[in-house]
Scaffold this motif. Structure first.
Motif, short mmCIF file in Angstrom:
data_model
loop_
_atom_site.label_atom_id
_atom_site.label_comp_id
_atom_site.label_asym_id
_atom_site.label_seq_id
_atom_site.Cartn_x
_atom_site.Cartn_y
_atom_site.Cartn_z
N THR A 77 0.84 -1.21 0.00
CA THR A 77 0.00 0.00 0.00
C THR A 77 0.87 1.25 0.00
O THR A 77 0.51 2.27 -0.60
N PHE A 78 2.04 1.19 0.65
CA PHE A 78 2.96 2.33 0.64
C PHE A 78 3.58 2.53 -0.74
O PHE A 78 3.69 3.65 -1.24
N ARG A 79 4.02 1.43 -1.35
CA ARG A 79 4.72 1.57 -2.63
C ARG A 79 3.78 2.00 -3.75
O ARG A 79 4.23 2.61 -4.72
N HIS A 80 2.49 1.70 -3.62
CA HIS A 80 1.56 2.21 -4.62
C HIS A 80 1.60 3.73 -4.66
O HIS A 80 1.51 4.34 -5.74
N ARG A 81 1.76 4.35 -3.50
CA ARG A 81 1.86 5.81 -3.43
C ARG A 81 3.18 6.29 -4.00
O ARG A 81 3.25 7.29 -4.72
N ILE A 82 4.27 5.57 -3.69
CA ILE A 82 5.60 5.97 -4.14
C ILE A 82 5.73 5.87 -5.65
O ILE A 82 6.23 6.79 -6.31
N THR A 83 5.27 4.75 -6.23
CA THR A 83 5.42 4.57 -7.67
C THR A 83 4.60 5.60 -8.45
O THR A 83 5.03 6.08 -9.51
N ALA A 84 3.43 5.95 -7.91
CA ALA A 84 2.62 6.99 -8.57
C ALA A 84 3.29 8.35 -8.45
O ALA A 84 3.31 9.14 -9.41
N LYS A 85 3.87 8.65 -7.30
CA LYS A 85 4.50 9.95 -7.07
C LYS A 85 5.77 10.13 -7.88
O LYS A 85 6.04 11.20 -8.43
N LEU A 86 6.57 9.05 -7.97
CA LEU A 86 7.88 9.15 -8.63
C LEU A 86 7.87 8.66 -10.07
O LEU A 86 8.89 8.76 -10.76
N ASN A 87 6.72 8.10 -10.52
CA ASN A 87 6.61 7.60 -11.88
C ASN A 87 7.66 6.53 -12.17
O ASN A 87 8.43 6.61 -13.12
N ILE A 88 7.69 5.50 -11.30
CA ILE A 88 8.60 4.38 -11.49
C ILE A 88 7.82 3.08 -11.43
O ILE A 88 6.71 3.02 -10.90
N LYS A 89 8.40 2.03 -12.00
CA LYS A 89 7.76 0.72 -12.01
C LYS A 89 8.59 -0.30 -11.23
O LYS A 89 9.80 -0.14 -11.06
N ASP A 90 7.91 -1.35 -10.80
CA ASP A 90 8.57 -2.50 -10.18
C ASP A 90 9.44 -2.12 -8.99
O ASP A 90 10.50 -2.72 -8.76
N PHE A 91 9.02 -1.12 -8.27
CA PHE A 91 9.74 -0.68 -7.08
C PHE A 91 9.19 -1.42 -5.85
O PHE A 91 7.99 -1.65 -5.75
N GLU A 92 10.08 -1.79 -4.93
CA GLU A 92 9.65 -2.42 -3.69
C GLU A 92 10.37 -1.81 -2.51
O GLU A 92 11.53 -1.37 -2.62
N LEU A 93 9.70 -1.77 -1.38
CA LEU A 93 10.33 -1.43 -0.13
C LEU A 93 10.91 -2.69 0.50
O LEU A 93 10.50 -3.80 0.17
N PRO A 149 20.61 -3.71 9.59
CA PRO A 149 19.81 -2.64 8.99
C PRO A 149 20.60 -1.33 8.91
O PRO A 149 21.26 -0.93 9.88
N PRO A 150 20.54 -0.65 7.77
CA PRO A 150 21.28 0.61 7.64
C PRO A 150 20.58 1.75 8.39
O PRO A 150 19.35 1.80 8.46
N LYS A 151 21.38 2.65 8.94
CA LYS A 151 20.84 3.85 9.57
C LYS A 151 20.74 4.99 8.58
O LYS A 151 19.89 5.88 8.70
N ILE A 152 21.64 4.99 7.58
CA ILE A 152 21.66 6.01 6.53
C ILE A 152 21.91 5.29 5.21
O ILE A 152 22.67 4.32 5.14
N PHE A 153 21.28 5.73 4.13
CA PHE A 153 21.44 5.08 2.83
C PHE A 153 21.19 6.10 1.72
O PHE A 153 20.67 7.20 1.95
N ASP A 154 21.60 5.72 0.50
CA ASP A 154 21.33 6.53 -0.69
C ASP A 154 20.18 5.90 -1.46
O ASP A 154 20.02 4.68 -1.48
N PHE A 155 19.38 6.74 -2.10
CA PHE A 155 18.25 6.28 -2.91
C PHE A 155 18.46 6.72 -4.34
O PHE A 155 18.51 7.91 -4.64
N GLU A 156 18.61 5.73 -5.23
CA GLU A 156 18.83 6.00 -6.66
C GLU A 156 17.79 5.26 -7.48
O GLU A 156 17.49 4.10 -7.22
N TYR A 157 17.25 5.94 -8.48
CA TYR A 157 16.27 5.31 -9.36
C TYR A 157 16.19 6.07 -10.68
O TYR A 157 16.62 7.22 -10.79
N ARG A 158 15.64 5.39 -11.67
CA ARG A 158 15.40 6.01 -12.98
C ARG A 158 13.90 5.95 -13.24
O ARG A 158 13.30 4.89 -13.17
N ASP A 159 13.28 7.10 -13.54
CA ASP A 159 11.84 7.13 -13.73
C ASP A 159 11.45 6.63 -15.11
O ASP A 159 12.32 6.27 -15.93
#
Length: 445
Positions: free
Chosen positions: A77-93, A221-231
Motif C-alpha cells: 500500500t505504501f509503494r503504490h503511493r511511491i510509484t505513482a508519485k515518482l513515476n517508477i515501475k517494479d519498485f519495492e520497499l 539494517p542501515p541507519k543512513i542510505f542513498d536512494f537512486e532510481y530512474r523514472d
C-alpha cells in the motif's frame, strides 16, 4: 463412552456403496484430489478480471517461503503511493528490513511477557500459549504501524532479501529455541530471588544475542542510505544520506495514526459498535496497541469501497485457504462443491466458524479494485504476495460472497468513518484472551 462396533462399520460401508456414482466419485477424488474433482468452473467464469473501480498498481511481490504477508501487504500500500508519485515501475520497499526489526521487537515483547508471568505455573494455559510460539512471522496492521513509527522504511535495494528472510522456518526455529532458553533462565533467576533490575539486566544481555543472530541471518539494517532510481521517462535521480524515518516522511508521506482497523466478527461475545484488543499480542513494547472496531459487514465493505474510489488501496485480512484456487486466482464459496460430492452439509455460519475454530484471519492482502453494479459490489480485485506464477500475474478475483464469509478486517482512513463510528472507535477497547480468534495473525505463505 461407546466404541464403534463391527456392525456399525459394516453399515457405514454398505451406505457408501449404495451412493449414486460411488465408484466414479471415489476414483475421481482419489486421482485428482477433492478440490480438483469438485471444482466448479462456472464460478471461475462468473468472475472476470475487469472492475469498474480500480487503482493502478504494478508487479506483485513475492514473500517466498515466509509468513510475512502482513508486512508485504502494508508495504505494497505504501509503494503504490511511491510509484505513482515518482513515476517508477517494479519498485519495492525492503521487507527484510521490517522483518529484522519485527523479529527483534517480538523477541523483546516475549521476554517482557515472561517477566510479567514469572509466578504463573508452567502448566497453566497462558504460559503454554506464550511458549508454544515465542515469536513467529505473522502480524497485524497495528504491529506494522509500531515498527514504522520507530524504524521507518527503506527501499529494497538498501536491504535486499537473504536466504533466511525468504525461507523463514529455520530462522524461527533457532530464535524460538533461544527464547525458550532465555525464558527458562529468567524464571530460574526469579525463583532464586533475583530482583527486577537484575532480571532486566539479564534480559538486555539476552537481547544482544538475539540481535547477533538476526544480523547473521538477515544482515544489519542501515541507519543512513542513498536512494537512486530512474523514472519512466529515463531520468536518473539520486538522494544521499537518507534516514529510514526521513524516507517514509518524504516518499510515503501519510499519517498512520489516521488509519484504523475495522473488523467483522459476528459472534455473540463481540457486539458491533464496540472496540477490542488482545492480551499479550504485539511486537514493540509501548508501541501502538492492537485495536479493532467491530461492525456489520455491509459497513465494512462500504468503507473499503470509498477508499478505493478515492484512489487508495486497502490492506485487508481474511482466511485465504478457504475455497480458493491459486492457479486460477479465484476466491469464491461456490468454487468447490463438497456437499454434492459427499452428500453431507458443511453449513456453518461465519459466527459459528469463528466459535468452532473452523476459520480465522490467516492472511493479509491488498484490495486494489471493486466492481460496482447498481450501487453494490459483486467482485473485488486482490493483490497477493505470492509472486506472478499464481492467479492473473499474482492478482486474484474475490467474489462479494467470499468477502462476506471469509474477510475479517480492513484498514481504512478515519475520514471515511461516520461520526457514530468515530465515537465507537474512540471507546476503551474490551480485552480478549490471547487465544481468541481475533487474536489470530496473518501468516500464510
Amino acid at each position: 463412552m461407546k466404541e464403534l462396533s463391527e456392525k456399525d462399520i459394516e453399515r457405514f460401508a454398505e451406505k457408501v456403496r449404495e451412493t449414486n456414482n460411488y465408484k466414479v466419485l471415489k476414483d475421481a477424488i482419489m486421482a485428482n484430489g477433492i478440490n480438483g474433482a469438485t471444482l466448479n468452473n462456472n464460478a471461475i467464469v462468473a468472475l472476470p478480471t475487469v472492475f469498474s473501480e480500480e487503482v493502478e498498481t504494478g508487479k506483485v511481490a513475492n514473500q517466498m517461503k515466509s509468513g510475512r504477508c502482513w508486512i508485504f501487504a502494508a508495504l505494497n500500500t505504501f509503494r503504490h503511493r511511491i510509484t505513482a508519485k515518482l513515476n517508477i515501475k517494479d519498485f519495492e520497499l525492503s521487507q527484510t528490513y521490517m522483518m529484522f526489526w519485527d523479529k527483534l521487537e517480538k523477541s523483546n515483547f516475549f521476554l517482557e511477557s515472561i517477566l510479567k508471568t514469572l509466578d504463573e505455573p508452567l502448566e497453566e494455559r497462558l504460559l503454554s500459549w506464550l511458549l508454544t510460539h515465542p515469536q513467529q512471522d505473522g502480524g497485524q496492521w497495528d504491529m506494522l504501524v509500531s515498527l514504522v513509527n520507530k524504524y521507518g522504511v527503506i527501499p529494497k535495494q538498501a536491504m535486499p532479501e537473504t536466504y533466511q528472510s525468504s525461507n523463514s522456518p529455520e530462522l524461527n526455529s533457532i530464535l524460538d529455541a533461544k527464547l525458550r532458553v532465555c525464558s527458562l533462565e529468567l524464571r530460574r533467576m526469579h525463583n532464586e530471588g533475583k530482583v527486577d533490575n537484575e532480571l532486566q539486566a539479564a534480559k538486555t544481555e539476552m537481547m544482544g544475542n538475539i540481535y547477533k543472530i538476526l544480523v547473521y541471518l538477515l544482515g544489519e539494517p542501515p541507519k543512513i542510505f542513498d536512494f537512486e532510481y530512474r523514472d519512466e521517462k529515463g531520468k536518473f535521480h539520486r538522494e544521499t544520506t537518507l534516514t529510514p524515518q526521513g524516507f517514509f516522511e518524504k516518499y510515503v508521506g501519510i499519517n498512520l495514526d489516521e488509519y484504523v482497523s475495522v473488523i467483522n466478527a459476528p459472534t455473540k461475545d463481540k457486539p458491533f459498535g464496540k472496540t477490542y484488543t488482545v492480551q499479550f499480542l504485539g511486537n514493540v513494547v509501548n508501541g501502538r496497541p492492537l485495536k479493532y472496531l467491530n461492525v456489520d459487514m455491509k459497513i465494512l465493505k462500504g468503507l473499503a469501497v470509498e477508499q478505493i474510489k478515492d484512489g487508495e488501496t486497502v490492506w485487508f485480512g481474511s482466511d485465504v485457504a478457504r475455497y480458493s484456487d491459486r492457479k486460477a486466482g479465484v476466491l469464491d464459496p461456490d468454487l468447490y462443491d463438497y456437499e454434492a460430492a459427499f452428500e453431507t452439509p458443511f453449513n456453518l455460519t461465519k459466527a459459528e466458524r469463528l466459535d468452532y475454530k473452523e476459520s480465522m484471519l490467516t492472511h493479509a492482502m491488498v484490495l486494489t479494485g471493486v466492481n460496482i453494479v447498481n450501487g453494490e459490489p459483486n467482485r473485488w480485485k486482490v493483490e497477493n504476495s505470492w509472486g506472478e506464477e499464481v492467479g492473473n500475474k499474482g492478482y486474484f478475483v474475490m467474489s462479494d460472497k467470499w468477502m462476506d464469509e471469509y474477510t475479517y478486517q480492513v484498514v481504512v482512513n478515519k475520514k471515511y468513518l461516520s461520526k457514530d463510528l468515530v465515537k465507537a472507535f474512540n471507546q476503551e477497547p474490551i480485552e480478549l484472551k490471547p487465544w481468541d480468534p481475533m487474536g489470530s495473525l496473518a501468516i500464510i505463505n
